[in-house]
Write a protein that holds these residues in place. Sequence first.
Motif, PDB file in Angstrom:
ATOM      1  N   CYS A  49      13.737  -5.292   0.844  1.00  0.00           N
ATOM      2  CA  CYS A  49      13.128  -4.348   1.788  1.00  0.00           C
ATOM      3  C   CYS A  49      13.221  -2.907   1.316  1.00  0.00           C
ATOM      4  CB  CYS A  49      13.779  -4.490   3.166  1.00  0.00           C
ATOM      5  SG  CYS A  49      15.462  -3.889   3.261  1.00  0.00           S
ATOM      6  N   ASP A  50      12.362  -2.097   1.923  1.00  0.00           N
ATOM      7  CA  ASP A  50      12.430  -0.643   1.814  1.00  0.00           C
ATOM      8  C   ASP A  50      13.757  -0.230   2.468  1.00  0.00           C
ATOM      9  OD1 ASP A  50      12.122   2.121   2.471  1.00  0.00           O
ATOM     10  OD2 ASP A  50       9.949   1.919   2.605  1.00  0.00           O
ATOM     11  N   ALA A  51      14.491   0.707   1.822  1.00  0.00           N
ATOM     12  CA  ALA A  51      15.823   1.073   2.340  1.00  0.00           C
ATOM     13  C   ALA A  51      15.770   2.012   3.547  1.00  0.00           C
ATOM     14  CB  ALA A  51      16.637   1.716   1.220  1.00  0.00           C
ATOM     15  N   GLY A  78       8.883   4.702  -1.606  1.00  0.00           N
ATOM     16  CA  GLY A  78       8.028   5.897  -1.607  1.00  0.00           C
ATOM     17  C   GLY A  78       7.083   5.799  -2.794  1.00  0.00           C
ATOM     18  N   GLU A  79       5.926   6.471  -2.667  1.00  0.00           N
ATOM     19  CA  GLU A  79       4.909   6.357  -3.721  1.00  0.00           C
ATOM     20  C   GLU A  79       5.458   6.759  -5.090  1.00  0.00           C
ATOM     21  OE1 GLU A  79       1.683   5.181  -2.873  1.00  0.00           O
ATOM     22  OE2 GLU A  79       1.413   5.027  -5.046  1.00  0.00           O
ATOM     23  N   GLN A  80       6.345   7.749  -5.109  1.00  0.00           N
ATOM     24  CA  GLN A  80       6.900   8.220  -6.395  1.00  0.00           C
ATOM     25  C   GLN A  80       7.742   7.143  -7.074  1.00  0.00           C
ATOM     26  OE1 GLN A  80       6.065  11.061  -7.640  1.00  0.00           O
ATOM     27  NE2 GLN A  80       6.181  12.758  -6.195  1.00  0.00           N
ATOM     28  N   GLY A 110       6.394  -1.093   4.116  1.00  0.00           N
ATOM     29  CA  GLY A 110       5.018  -0.606   4.168  1.00  0.00           C
ATOM     30  C   GLY A 110       4.202  -1.066   2.968  1.00  0.00           C
ATOM     31  N   GLY A 111       3.159  -0.295   2.662  1.00  0.00           N
ATOM     32  CA  GLY A 111       2.245  -0.668   1.574  1.00  0.00           C
ATOM     33  C   GLY A 111       2.884  -0.551   0.201  1.00  0.00           C
ATOM     34  N   VAL A 112       3.781   0.399   0.041  1.00  0.00           N
ATOM     35  CA  VAL A 112       4.469   0.507  -1.246  1.00  0.00           C
ATOM     36  C   VAL A 112       5.314  -0.748  -1.450  1.00  0.00           C
ATOM     37  CG1 VAL A 112       6.264   1.762  -2.509  1.00  0.00           C
ATOM     38  CG2 VAL A 112       4.435   3.022  -1.362  1.00  0.00           C
ATOM     39  N   ALA A 113       6.003  -1.180  -0.395  1.00  0.00           N
ATOM     40  CA  ALA A 113       6.835  -2.384  -0.482  1.00  0.00           C
ATOM     41  C   ALA A 113       5.973  -3.611  -0.780  1.00  0.00           C
ATOM     42  CB  ALA A 113       7.610  -2.577   0.825  1.00  0.00           C
ATOM     43  N   GLY A 147      -3.742 -10.036  -1.558  1.00  0.00           N
ATOM     44  CA  GLY A 147      -3.163 -10.431  -2.840  1.00  0.00           C
ATOM     45  C   GLY A 147      -3.210  -9.417  -3.966  1.00  0.00           C
ATOM     46  N   LYS A 148      -3.596  -8.168  -3.664  1.00  0.00           N
ATOM     47  CA  LYS A 148      -3.534  -7.163  -4.738  1.00  0.00           C
ATOM     48  C   LYS A 148      -2.122  -6.592  -4.763  1.00  0.00           C
ATOM     49  CE  LYS A 148      -8.009  -4.817  -4.988  1.00  0.00           C
ATOM     50  NZ  LYS A 148      -8.571  -3.456  -4.867  1.00  0.00           N
ATOM     51  N   THR A 149      -1.452  -6.717  -5.892  1.00  0.00           N
ATOM     52  CA  THR A 149      -0.096  -6.181  -5.992  1.00  0.00           C
ATOM     53  C   THR A 149      -0.028  -5.292  -7.236  1.00  0.00           C
ATOM     54  OG1 THR A 149       0.871  -7.807  -7.499  1.00  0.00           O
ATOM     55  CG2 THR A 149       0.735  -8.433  -5.171  1.00  0.00           C
ATOM     56  N   ARG A 182       2.862  11.254  11.689  1.00  0.00           N
ATOM     57  CA  ARG A 182       1.937  11.565  10.590  1.00  0.00           C
ATOM     58  C   ARG A 182       1.497  10.292   9.858  1.00  0.00           C
ATOM     59  NH1 ARG A 182       2.328  12.863   5.083  1.00  0.00           N
ATOM     60  NH2 ARG A 182       4.551  12.460   5.086  1.00  0.00           N
ATOM     61  N   HIS A 183       2.448   9.365   9.652  1.00  0.00           N
ATOM     62  CA  HIS A 183       2.108   8.125   8.948  1.00  0.00           C
ATOM     63  C   HIS A 183       1.182   7.247   9.784  1.00  0.00           C
ATOM     64  CE1 HIS A 183       4.469   8.540   5.374  1.00  0.00           C
ATOM     65  NE2 HIS A 183       5.559   8.811   6.058  1.00  0.00           N
ATOM     66  N   LEU A 184       1.434   7.237  11.088  1.00  0.00           N
ATOM     67  CA  LEU A 184       0.595   6.431  11.983  1.00  0.00           C
ATOM     68  C   LEU A 184      -0.838   6.974  11.953  1.00  0.00           C
ATOM     69  CD1 LEU A 184       0.638   4.124  14.012  1.00  0.00           C
ATOM     70  CD2 LEU A 184       1.223   5.753  15.801  1.00  0.00           C
TER      71      LEU A 184
HETATM   72  N1  LIG Z   1      -2.770  -3.689  -2.202  1.00  0.00           N
HETATM   73  C1  LIG Z   1      -3.666  -3.207  -1.372  1.00  0.00           C
HETATM   74  O1  LIG Z   1      -4.675  -3.847  -1.080  1.00  0.00           O
HETATM   75  C2  LIG Z   1      -3.431  -1.849  -0.752  1.00  0.00           C
HETATM   76  C3  LIG Z   1      -4.274  -1.405   0.282  1.00  0.00           C
HETATM   77  C4  LIG Z   1      -3.988  -0.176   0.886  1.00  0.00           C
HETATM   78  C5  LIG Z   1      -2.903   0.583   0.457  1.00  0.00           C
HETATM   79  N2  LIG Z   1      -2.130   0.129  -0.573  1.00  0.00           N
HETATM   80  C6  LIG Z   1      -0.973   0.901  -1.048  1.00  0.00           C
HETATM   81  O2  LIG Z   1      -0.083   1.108   0.048  1.00  0.00           O
HETATM   82  C7  LIG Z   1       0.698   2.273  -0.225  1.00  0.00           C
HETATM   83  C8  LIG Z   1       0.818   3.117   1.030  1.00  0.00           C
HETATM   84  O3  LIG Z   1       1.435   2.353   2.031  1.00  0.00           O
HETATM   85  P1  LIG Z   1       2.192   3.055   3.271  1.00  0.00           P
HETATM   86  O4  LIG Z   1       1.348   4.130   3.806  1.00  0.00           O
HETATM   87  O5  LIG Z   1       2.644   1.968   4.145  1.00  0.00           O
HETATM   88  O6  LIG Z   1       3.403   3.808   2.551  1.00  0.00           O
HETATM   89  P2  LIG Z   1       4.958   3.481   2.448  1.00  0.00           P
HETATM   90  O7  LIG Z   1       5.206   2.046   2.189  1.00  0.00           O
HETATM   91  O8  LIG Z   1       5.515   4.457   1.468  1.00  0.00           O
HETATM   92  O9  LIG Z   1       5.523   3.824   3.913  1.00  0.00           O
HETATM   93  C9  LIG Z   1       5.401   5.137   4.402  1.00  0.00           C
HETATM   94  C10 LIG Z   1       6.772   5.702   4.827  1.00  0.00           C
HETATM   95  O10 LIG Z   1       7.187   5.077   6.022  1.00  0.00           O
HETATM   96  C11 LIG Z   1       8.515   4.566   5.898  1.00  0.00           C
HETATM   97  N3  LIG Z   1       8.535   3.413   6.796  1.00  0.00           N
HETATM   98  C12 LIG Z   1       8.085   2.164   6.593  1.00  0.00           C
HETATM   99  N4  LIG Z   1       8.156   1.436   7.722  1.00  0.00           N
HETATM  100  C13 LIG Z   1       8.694   2.258   8.672  1.00  0.00           C
HETATM  101  C14 LIG Z   1       9.008   2.088  10.049  1.00  0.00           C
HETATM  102  N5  LIG Z   1       8.731   0.962  10.687  1.00  0.00           N
HETATM  103  N6  LIG Z   1       9.554   3.141  10.705  1.00  0.00           N
HETATM  104  C15 LIG Z   1       9.771   4.316  10.077  1.00  0.00           C
HETATM  105  N7  LIG Z   1       9.469   4.540   8.785  1.00  0.00           N
HETATM  106  C16 LIG Z   1       8.937   3.510   8.086  1.00  0.00           C
HETATM  107  C17 LIG Z   1       8.681   4.304   4.432  1.00  0.00           C
HETATM  108  O11 LIG Z   1      10.043   4.337   4.035  1.00  0.00           O
HETATM  109  C18 LIG Z   1       7.894   5.469   3.828  1.00  0.00           C
HETATM  110  O12 LIG Z   1       8.681   6.632   3.811  1.00  0.00           O
HETATM  111  C19 LIG Z   1       0.013   3.004  -1.357  1.00  0.00           C
HETATM  112  O13 LIG Z   1       0.767   2.858  -2.534  1.00  0.00           O
HETATM  113  C20 LIG Z   1      -1.323   2.289  -1.507  1.00  0.00           C
HETATM  114  O14 LIG Z   1      -1.802   2.313  -2.836  1.00  0.00           O
HETATM  115  C21 LIG Z   1      -2.354  -1.064  -1.162  1.00  0.00           C
END
Ligand SMILES: NC(=O)c1ccc[n+]([C@@H]2O[C@H](COP(=O)([O-])OP(=O)(O)OC[C@H]3O[C@@H](n4cnc5c(N)ncnc54)[C@H](O)[C@@H]3O)[C@@H](O)[C@H]2O)c1
Length: 368
Positions: A49-51, A78-80, A110-113, A147-149, A182-184
Motif C-alpha cells: 500500500c501507499d504509506a 507520489g508521482e515523483q 490511488g493511481g500511482v499505487a 490493465g495499464k501499469t 483538491r485531489h477530489l
Molecule cells: N493506468 C491508467 O489507466 C491510469 C489512468 C489514469 C491515471 N493514471 C495514473 O494515476 C496517477 C494519479 O493517480 P492519483 O491522482 O490517485 O494520485 P496518487 O496515487 O498519488 O494519490 C494522490 C494523493 O492522495 C493520497 N491518498 C490516496 N488515497 C487517499 C485517501 N483515501 N485519503 C487521503 N489521501 C489519500 C496519496 O498518498 C497521494 O498523496 C498518475 O500517475 C496517472 O498517470 C493511470
Amino acid sequence: MDAQEEDRNVAGERVVNRDLGYPIVVDDDVRPAIADWLRARSTPWVVVCDAHPEVLRLARSIARSVPGSLGVLSFALGEQRKRLSTLEGVLDALVGIGADRQTLVLGVGGGVASDLFGCAAALYMRGVEYAHVATTLVAMADASIGGKTGVDLPSGKNLAGVFRDPSAVFAHVDALQTLPYRHLREGLAEVLKAAIIEGNDLFEAIETLSPHPFWRWPWLDLIGEAIKVKTMIVADDKHEAGMRELLNLGHTFAHGLEKASEYRIAHGAGVALGLRAAGLLALRTGRFSEEEHLRVLATLALLGMPLQTSVPPARVFEAMQSDKKKRGGKLRFVVPRAIGDVEWGVEAPDRTVRDVLALMTTAPEALG
Ligand SMILES: NC(=O)c1ccc[n+]([C@@H]2O[C@H](COP(=O)([O-])OP(=O)(O)OC[C@H]3O[C@@H](n4cnc5c(N)ncnc54)[C@H](O)[C@@H]3O)[C@@H](O)[C@H]2O)c1
Ligand SMILES: [Zn+2]
C-alpha cells in the motif's frame, strides 16, 4: 459477491461491473466484498500500500480481515516516486516477505499505487496475480481499471510498463472522505473526460451536480457510470490499437504539462488543463463548436478546476515530444467534435499546437 449482481446501480448499493471479465466492485465500504473474494480462494496474499496514514489504516484492516495474509508492505509514493527505483524496492520487499508465484498481491492506494504495484505484480517472478483497492477518485474511476501499469522515466510519463489485467478491483468510496479536497476536485477531471466521451447522460449529471457541495454528490453512482464508459471502450480495444486512444482525451497536453512543471501539476489538474487545450485545438482545427467548448469550460470552472497555467509554452511543447502516442515522429491528439463525439489520431501542425499552449497561459475564453 454474487455472480448475478451484474451492473446493479441503485443509489447506496454495491455496484459490480464485469464487462472486462474481472469484477470491479464499487461500494462505500468494500471490505466485506474483499473478504468474500479472498475467502473463495485458497492462495496466500500480501498487501502492498501507499504509506499515507489513511491508506495504511485501511490496508491493515483488510489484512486482519481474512487469514492467509503474509503482511502489509507500505511505500512512500507520489508521482515523483512512480519510478523504476521504487519498483525495485517493491520487488525486493516481496522477496523479503516470502511471496512466491502463488501469492496474490493486493494493492491499496490511488493511481500511482495501481500503476506501480500492478507493474510490480506483473514482473514479480514473471507475473503473479494482482487485485487493487482504489482509494482516490482517479484510481476508482480510471487508473485501476483496464490493465495499464507502469512507471515514469526521467524522459517522460508512463514510458515503462506492461498491459496486465488485475483479477479484481475494489473502489472503496468511503476513502473519498479523507481525500484532500483538491485531489477530489482534480480527480473529477477524469470523470468529466469520460463524460465528454460518453455524451449527454453523464455530462449532464455532472453539469447538474457541479454547483452543489461534494458531500451531496452520489459518488457511488457517478463512479459506476464513469467505470462503464471505461470498460466499454477497453473491452473493445484492450491494447490501445485504436479506440482506447479516446481515453487519452486531454492527456497529450496533460502529460506535457505535468512533466514540464516537474510534476507540481498533478495528473488530475493536468487533465483539466488538457481538456481546455484539447477543446481549443478542436476549435482551431474546425472540429468543435464554440458553444460546446464553452459548456465544457463552464463546468470545469464551476468545479474550481485549474484552467490556466504559467508553465512556459515552449517547455510544455518540448515535454510533449516524448508522448507515447507519437507515430512517425508526429504527435497525435484526441479532440472533441461534440460532447459525446470524440476523434482520436488527430495530427495538428506544430504551429497550431504552440498557439494553443500560448492561449493556455491566458484567462479562459469568455469566462473573464
Ligand atoms: N493506468 C491508467 O489507466 C491510469 C489512468 C489514469 C491515471 N493514471 C495514473 O494515476 C496517477 C494519479 O493517480 P492519483 O491522482 O490517485 O494520485 P496518487 O496515487 O498519488 O494519490 C494522490 C494523493 O492522495 C493520497 N491518498 C490516496 N488515497 C487517499 C485517501 N483515501 N485519503 C487521503 N489521501 C489519500 C496519496 O498518498 C497521494 O498523496 C498518475 O500517475 C496517472 O498517470 C493511470
Ligand atoms: Zn488520466
